[in-house]
Structure formats: C-alpha cells, structure tokens
Design an enzyme around this catalytic site. Structure first.
Site, PDB file in Angstrom:
ATOM      1  N   CYS A 140      -1.481   3.980   4.623  1.00 28.57           N
ATOM      2  CA  CYS A 140      -0.655   4.211   5.806  1.00 28.57           C
ATOM      3  C   CYS A 140      -1.528   4.366   7.054  1.00 28.57           C
ATOM      4  O   CYS A 140      -2.697   4.711   6.970  1.00 28.57           O
ATOM      5  CB  CYS A 140       0.237   5.436   5.652  1.00 28.57           C
ATOM      6  SG  CYS A 140       1.382   5.384   4.270  1.00 28.57           S
ATOM      7  N   ARG A 199      -5.922  -0.513   6.081  1.00 26.81           N
ATOM      8  CA  ARG A 199      -5.620   0.622   5.214  1.00 26.81           C
ATOM      9  C   ARG A 199      -4.611   0.266   4.128  1.00 26.81           C
ATOM     10  O   ARG A 199      -4.438   1.022   3.174  1.00 26.81           O
ATOM     11  CB  ARG A 199      -5.093   1.792   6.055  1.00 26.81           C
ATOM     12  CG  ARG A 199      -6.097   2.317   7.054  1.00 26.81           C
ATOM     13  CD  ARG A 199      -5.477   3.332   7.984  1.00 26.81           C
ATOM     14  NE  ARG A 199      -5.158   4.581   7.305  1.00 26.81           N
ATOM     15  CZ  ARG A 199      -5.980   5.598   7.164  1.00 26.81           C
ATOM     16  NH1 ARG A 199      -7.214   5.523   7.666  1.00 26.81           N
ATOM     17  NH2 ARG A 199      -5.607   6.704   6.559  1.00 26.81           N
ATOM     18  N   TRP A 201       2.686   2.486   3.468  1.00 27.79           N
ATOM     19  CA  TRP A 201       2.404   2.064   2.096  1.00 27.79           C
ATOM     20  C   TRP A 201       3.341   2.865   1.206  1.00 27.79           C
ATOM     21  O   TRP A 201       3.255   4.083   1.150  1.00 27.79           O
ATOM     22  CB  TRP A 201       0.941   2.332   1.742  1.00 27.79           C
ATOM     23  CG  TRP A 201       0.466   1.719   0.471  1.00 27.79           C
ATOM     24  CD1 TRP A 201      -0.021   0.451   0.293  1.00 27.79           C
ATOM     25  CD2 TRP A 201       0.380   2.358  -0.816  1.00 27.79           C
ATOM     26  NE1 TRP A 201      -0.388   0.257  -1.015  1.00 27.79           N
ATOM     27  CE2 TRP A 201      -0.153   1.412  -1.714  1.00 27.79           C
ATOM     28  CE3 TRP A 201       0.716   3.624  -1.283  1.00 27.79           C
ATOM     29  CZ2 TRP A 201      -0.367   1.708  -3.061  1.00 27.79           C
ATOM     30  CZ3 TRP A 201       0.508   3.913  -2.625  1.00 27.79           C
ATOM     31  CH2 TRP A 201      -0.031   2.964  -3.491  1.00 27.79           C
ATOM     32  N   ASN A 242       2.029  10.170   7.007  1.00 23.63           N
ATOM     33  CA  ASN A 242       1.188   9.740   5.887  1.00 23.63           C
ATOM     34  C   ASN A 242       1.153  10.880   4.885  1.00 23.63           C
ATOM     35  O   ASN A 242       0.927  12.026   5.268  1.00 23.63           O
ATOM     36  CB  ASN A 242      -0.248   9.451   6.345  1.00 23.63           C
ATOM     37  CG  ASN A 242      -0.336   8.288   7.296  1.00 23.63           C
ATOM     38  OD1 ASN A 242       0.628   7.568   7.508  1.00 23.63           O
ATOM     39  ND2 ASN A 242      -1.515   8.109   7.877  1.00 23.63           N
ATOM     40  N   GLY A 243       1.325  10.574   3.603  1.00 21.00           N
ATOM     41  CA  GLY A 243       1.243  11.618   2.588  1.00 21.00           C
ATOM     42  C   GLY A 243       2.521  11.728   1.777  1.00 21.00           C
ATOM     43  O   GLY A 243       3.363  10.821   1.771  1.00 21.00           O
ATOM     44  N   GLU A 303     -17.925  -3.319 -11.852  1.00 19.55           N
ATOM     45  CA  GLU A 303     -17.646  -3.559 -10.441  1.00 19.55           C
ATOM     46  C   GLU A 303     -17.293  -5.024 -10.193  1.00 19.55           C
ATOM     47  O   GLU A 303     -16.381  -5.337  -9.418  1.00 19.55           O
ATOM     48  CB  GLU A 303     -18.850  -3.144  -9.595  1.00 19.55           C
ATOM     49  CG  GLU A 303     -18.751  -3.446  -8.114  1.00 19.55           C
ATOM     50  CD  GLU A 303     -17.598  -2.745  -7.407  1.00 19.55           C
ATOM     51  OE1 GLU A 303     -17.304  -3.119  -6.255  1.00 19.55           O
ATOM     52  OE2 GLU A 303     -16.965  -1.845  -8.010  1.00 19.55           O
ATOM     53  N   LYS A 342     -13.728  -6.323  -8.610  1.00 21.58           N
ATOM     54  CA  LYS A 342     -13.615  -7.169  -7.420  1.00 21.58           C
ATOM     55  C   LYS A 342     -12.719  -8.373  -7.695  1.00 21.58           C
ATOM     56  O   LYS A 342     -11.889  -8.747  -6.862  1.00 21.58           O
ATOM     57  CB  LYS A 342     -15.007  -7.640  -6.963  1.00 21.58           C
ATOM     58  CG  LYS A 342     -15.807  -6.585  -6.260  1.00 21.58           C
ATOM     59  CD  LYS A 342     -15.191  -6.212  -4.931  1.00 21.58           C
ATOM     60  CE  LYS A 342     -15.530  -4.793  -4.557  1.00 21.58           C
ATOM     61  NZ  LYS A 342     -14.842  -3.755  -5.290  1.00 21.58           N
ATOM     62  N   GLU A 363      -9.079  -7.197  -7.908  1.00 20.59           N
ATOM     63  CA  GLU A 363      -8.548  -6.700  -6.641  1.00 20.59           C
ATOM     64  C   GLU A 363      -8.086  -7.814  -5.718  1.00 20.59           C
ATOM     65  O   GLU A 363      -7.022  -7.716  -5.104  1.00 20.59           O
ATOM     66  CB  GLU A 363      -9.610  -5.876  -5.906  1.00 20.59           C
ATOM     67  CG  GLU A 363      -9.828  -4.485  -6.448  1.00 20.59           C
ATOM     68  CD  GLU A 363     -10.884  -3.737  -5.664  1.00 20.59           C
ATOM     69  OE1 GLU A 363     -10.647  -2.575  -5.331  1.00 20.59           O
ATOM     70  OE2 GLU A 363     -11.949  -4.327  -5.372  1.00 20.59           O
ATOM     71  N   HIS A 381     -16.991  -5.579 -30.537  1.00 21.94           N
ATOM     72  CA  HIS A 381     -16.034  -4.553 -30.951  1.00 21.94           C
ATOM     73  C   HIS A 381     -14.675  -4.767 -30.285  1.00 21.94           C
ATOM     74  O   HIS A 381     -13.984  -3.803 -29.959  1.00 21.94           O
ATOM     75  CB  HIS A 381     -16.575  -3.162 -30.631  1.00 21.94           C
ATOM     76  CG  HIS A 381     -17.792  -2.802 -31.415  1.00 21.94           C
ATOM     77  ND1 HIS A 381     -17.738  -2.177 -32.640  1.00 21.94           N
ATOM     78  CD2 HIS A 381     -19.107  -3.012 -31.161  1.00 21.94           C
ATOM     79  CE1 HIS A 381     -18.963  -1.985 -33.097  1.00 21.94           C
ATOM     80  NE2 HIS A 381     -19.818  -2.493 -32.211  1.00 21.94           N
ATOM     81  N   LYS A 434      -6.807   0.818   1.438  1.00 22.34           N
ATOM     82  CA  LYS A 434      -8.241   1.061   1.595  1.00 22.34           C
ATOM     83  C   LYS A 434      -8.616   2.485   1.208  1.00 22.34           C
ATOM     84  O   LYS A 434      -9.616   2.720   0.549  1.00 22.34           O
ATOM     85  CB  LYS A 434      -8.660   0.777   3.047  1.00 22.34           C
ATOM     86  CG  LYS A 434     -10.149   0.962   3.330  1.00 22.34           C
ATOM     87  CD  LYS A 434     -10.980  -0.044   2.558  1.00 22.34           C
ATOM     88  CE  LYS A 434     -12.461   0.099   2.861  1.00 22.34           C
ATOM     89  NZ  LYS A 434     -13.263  -0.783   1.986  1.00 22.34           N
TER      90      LYS A 434
END
Length: 614
Positions: A2, A27, A75, A101-102, A487, A491, A494, A510, A609
């Site tokens: 947000c 964001r 968001w 926001n929140g 990582e 990426k 995402e 395994h 973000k």
C-alpha cells in the site's frame, strides 16, 4: 505494501498526489484512489493501476481547484480488489475520509457495535469501520479531528498508517502510525504525509519519521503537533533526506529491475566503503564497534529475516560459522515470533530487511528485545522502523530499490554479513593474518568481477530464450551456494510465474529427481571447489534422465562445460564470496525469461515490495 501520499499547500494538489502515487507503485497494489478537499470532499477510486485512476479523473472531475488532498494505492487484505473496497473510505454523509495501510484486527467487533448504533457500511474493509468509529467519537465527544482519531485508535488492535480529512476542518490533515511507516514532509509553505520519502523528495528534504503510537495534525500555515496515544506532546527530530530524485528514475533501462541488477558493481562497493582496507589490513562495521567484545563472546547469533533477506541470512550463517566460528541460526521471522523461542541476554539477534518495515521481522525484534538480547539491524531504508528499534546496526547503502523482486539489496546484505564475519573472525583471532588479508583483497575485487559477469548479458538472454516456455525449474547448489539456489528459484517464481524449487544438490535424489525429464531445466551452481566432483556427479545424474542442465561455473571449468547444455562462467574467487558472483546470472536469467513471457517485471502480480502487515 500500500502507498500513502497527502498534501496541503499553495500548489494544485492533484498533480502532486497522482505523481506521488506513481512513485509508490513499486510497493505493490491492486487499486488506487484520491480524496480532494475544497469546501466539499471529492473522492474517486478505481480498481487497477494509477493510470486508470488518472484517466478517470481527467475525464470526470475538475481537479485544478484543490490545494489539499490525499491519495492511496491499496494491496487487498480485507475484501477483494474492486472500486468499492479501494481507498479512500468515507462516512455515510461523505464528510470524513480516510486512507489506511495495515490491518485493524478487531474491526469485526467494532463494526458490530457501530451497526447497532445505526452505521451502514458499503465495503468489506476494516478501514471503513475505522472512519465510522472516528465519526462516532467526534460527534459524541464533540472534539477536534485529531482528538477523535487518537481516541478511536486507542480502541483498535492492529497496525496502521492513516491519513484523515474532514470537510468541517478544511485546512487540517491528521495522520497516525503504528507498525506501518509514515513520514511527514516539511516544505516551503507546503506539507506532506507519505509512506516513504519517494513522493516527497521532489519538494523537500526535511522530514519527521513518525514513531509508533503517534498522531500528527498539521495545517496550511505549517503549524503541526504530534501527540502520543496517551495524549502526551512529542518533540520530534527533523531529519534531512539524502535521497536524490535521479535514484527514483529508470535511467534509460526498460525496467527498474534491470537497472538495479546492473547497479550492483556500484552498490556492493558502496556497502564496503569505509568499512574495509586490504592494504592496511582491517575490516569493520561502525554499528558493531561499541559492542564487539559482547558479540564475540555471545552464545549464538540468530539471523532473522523474510523472503530474499532470509536467503542472505542463510549465507550469513555459513560465513559466521566458517570465518568467526560462532554458532549461528537462521530463522524466518514469521515463525520465530510465534514459536516461543528461547532467547537470553547472551544472544546476538540480527534482523535483515531491505525496507526496515517488514512486519514479522519488526515484531520478532520487539519480542527478542524484551528478553534482553542485543539487537542489530541490517537495513537499506534510512530512518526505518527496524533501524530505530534495534540497539545498533548497519545500513547497506544500496540506494532505493524500486523493483519488487530484490536484487541489489540482496548482494549488499551479503556484503555486510561478509564484513561482519571478517571483523568478528579477525577480532577473535580465528583467521590468520595472511588469510585475512587475502580475503580482504578478494572482497575488494568483487565489484569488478560482478561487472565482468554483467558483460555476459547477451549470452544469458539467449539461454533464457531456450527455456522460457518451461513450466517448472530446479535449482541446485551446495554449501555457500545452496542459499543462492533458493534465491535463484525465488526470483524465477516472483517475476515469471514459473514454478521453481531450490534444493541442496545432495538432496536431489531424495525426491526432486522424480521430476526431471527433457522438459525440466536444472540450473546448477557449480563453483564450489570443495565439492566439485560431487556436483559433477549430480549433473551426470540429471543428464542421464534427459534433463536440461544450465551450469554456473568458474572460468576454465571444461569438465562441466562438456556435460552441461549451457554454461555461464563467473570469475574465480574465494569460496566464501562465491554467492556475490553466482547470484548475478540467476537474476539476469529470471529477468529475461519474465520479459520474454510478457510479465510485469517491476510489479509482479499479488506481490508487494514491503510486507508491512501479517
């Protein structure tokens, strides 16, 4: 997540607000809206992008008559993304408006009580409940807006950064903060509230970072007052922003993410500046210096983080145990805070967060603080909540990271963790003087080696084109490069929406080996000198099952080059520092695949973000 921007002054408010919202798009959001005030409240909100909102406003409203207002990018938490659930939210008569926001965790019980008093709600959001509560208190108690906001928030449980406007107090803006960032900007005859500095920097570099539980009210004349929820007047410190407007632009790159990948020779160097000197033979971190003896004698180090920062923390675990010989654990902050962990004053707790606002990490810090542990923050955003909440810490100095998928912040975090490990290892006498100086010299050479890898961008783009239609991918690494495999997989997930898993190479047999066929690209980070032959065996096992192997290798590794379908070479470097190099081609690979698949690279779907709510 947000974004908030509010303005009051002599200029036209709408252009400032809409441009501020564009600067906050990184964001993550699914809808946007504005409230403009000039006698009567004008509220416009739309599902979709800021450009959709702007187009609607230009076609339907004369926005030129307003010199105060506020805007929001949402968001979704409570309620699906649509026009009704978008912010701002108003009271039934439209006289009060709020952006938020929140999360208000106890909104359901408040809503029920308000409905019993005749309040009618249109949306599915917790935010609409809060503005009705403010209205109820304002009317019942006959108090000014800021007092109604303060009293309402005392009844709320959760996290928030809010801005409130009132038709009946048309020259006043009220804001408040708890566990979600809010900054007050002081310009020349104009004043701002925003989620971060990016919408403000074009107009002023003087800001006040609101603390948790603070309510601010300010007017067009520049009079402002900050009170705590307990109604005590606060005396805030005015800070000066170091941010430059050029840092918020793409600089000729098609996407922020690509710009940030290519910035890494500079950002890694900035993370080391003033903290290392191979000729004189020292490495240090100013935030550690005062506490170095306590840290060196601690029982254990606990690294806490989320997402990409958690992968950086995993590399930190390898570094600290290898170079400083201190027992180190890595924790998801979201799990740590709920696990009833054993923490003592002999523990050294290190929190990593690019934004410095990650809700779970911040909550975990506060819990650890109550146990007496020494708290250290490794963050990028200056003045952020984690930077203020910890006892000491280090900024990574990566500059603004706009792309949602973190790249340069990751390598800068790893750089700071490397310096921490070298500093501690040398202070404890674990690392011999010769080896210490060798490592310092190699670390100083990392930026130039990253630049050499970036020069292979065309080759990596070609490889991306060969696997862009894959549905799944497997990333394998050993030792220091296992977190890099995680990582790399993150990426790809995402930004390209390809399912990918990172795995320790030795664990392939395994389970994941069952997935390998001619359609499965397997990306192997094969730079480890200590386990080279074992990695070769892993690659042979993949090839025996017709898997496509893309290997990241040390320059001159002809053995793996003969086995793999594609090879990306990186310069030779001491094994503890390989993650700083091996991650670069994985960032570029994910980027190019996402672009080829037509994905929104800088603003991937459903992602934010900064995760400032649970």
């Amino acid at each position: 997540m947000c974004g908030i921007v509010a303005y009051i002054g002599d200029q036209k408010a709408y252009p400032i607000i809409i441009e501020g919202l564009r600067r906050l798009e990184y964001r993550g959001y699914d809808s946007a809206g504005v409230a403009l005030l000039n006698g009567k409240m004008e509220v416009v909100k739309k599902q979709g992008k800021v450009n959709d909102l702007d187009a609607f406003v230009k076609d339907n409203i004369d926005s030129t008559k307003y010199t105060m207002g506020m805007g929001h990018t949402r968001w979704a938490t409570h309620g699906v993304p649509n026009d009704v659930n978008a912010h701002p939210h108003t009271t039934s008569n439209g006289s009060l408006a709020i952006i938020h926001n929140g999360i208000i965790e106890n909104y359901a019980s408040i809503k029920l009580a308000l409905e019993e008093r005749g309040h009618i709600f249109e949306s599915d959001t917790d935010t609409e409940v809060l503005i009705h509560l403010i209205e109820e208190i304002k009317n019942k108690e006959n108090v000014p807006l800021e007092e109604a906001v303060r009293l309402a928030l005392k009844e709320c449980i959760g996290a928030y950064a809010i801005v409130v406007l009132d038709e009946n107090e048309p020259d006043k803006i009220v804001g408040a903060k708890l566990s979600s960032p809010l900054v007050f900007g002081i310009g020349d005859g104009e004043y701002f509230l925003a989620s971060d500095a990016s919408p403000i920097i074009s107009f002023t570099n003087k800001v006040i970072y609101l603390e948790d539980g603070e309510v601010i009210s300010f007017n067009r004349k520049g009079d402002y007052e900050i009170r705590s929820l307990d109604n005590k007047i606060q005396e805030p410190e005015i800070s000066e922003l170091q941010l430059q407007i050029e840092e918020l632009e793409k600089g000729g790159y098609p996407h922020y993410m690509l710009k940030e990948i290519f910035q890494q020779p500079v950002t890694v160097s900035e993370s080391m500046k003033g903290r290392i000197n191979s000729i004189e033979g020292w490495a240090t971190l100013g935030g550690m210096r005062q506490h170095i003896n306590r840290i060196a004698q601690c029982n254990r180090i606990v690294l806490m983080a989320c997402g990409t920062s958690w992968h950086a923390a995993m590399i930190g675990e390898y570094l600290l145990e290898d170079l400083a010989r201190i027992n180190t654990e890595v924790e998801y902050a979201s799990e740590f805070r709920y696990r009833n962990p054993i923490i003592s004053e002999n523990d050294f707790i290190v929190a990593l967060s690019q934004s410095g606002e990650t809700a779970d990490t911040l909550a975990a810090i506060k819990m650890a603080k109550s146990k007496g542990a020494l708290l250290y923050g490794i963050v990028n955003a200056i003045g952020s909540s984690i930077a203020r909440e910890t006892d000491c810490g280090s900024y990574i100095h990566a500059g603004p990271e706009i792309g949602v998928a973190s790249t340069k912040a990751f390598t800068s975090q790893v750089t700071v963790l490397t310096l921490m490990s070298l500093y501690l290892g040398h202070h404890k006498g674990i690392i011999s003087e010769d080896y210490f100086r060798q490592l310092l010299s190699e670390l100083e050479g990392v930026p130039a080696k990253i630049a050499r890898i970036l020069s292979k961008d065309d080759q990596i783009r070609y490889i991306a084109g060969e696997i862009r239609n894959a549905s799944n991918a497997l990333y394998l690494g050993r030792g220091y490069n296992f977190p890099v495999a995680l990582e790399g997989a993150l990426k790809l997930k995402e930004i390209s929406y390809i399912h990918a898993e990172g795995y320790p190479a030795a664990e392939m047999k395994h389970g994941p080996i069952a997935l390998i066929d001619m359609y499965m690209p397997v990306i192997v980070i094969a730079t480890n000198k200590s386990a080279h032959e074992k990695i070769v065996s892993n690659i042979q096992e993949v090839k025996a099952r017709k898997g496509i192997v893309i290997a990241v290798v040390t320059e001159g590794d002809n053995k793996i080059k003969d086995l793999a379908d594609f090879v990306i070479e990186i310069p030779d470097i001491a094994e503890p520092f390989t993650p700083l190099l091996s991650v670069i081609p994985l960032q570029l690979l994910a980027y190019h695949i996402a672009v080829m698949r037509g994905c929104d690279v800088d603003q991937p779907r459903n992602l934010a973000k900064s995760v400032t709510v649970e």
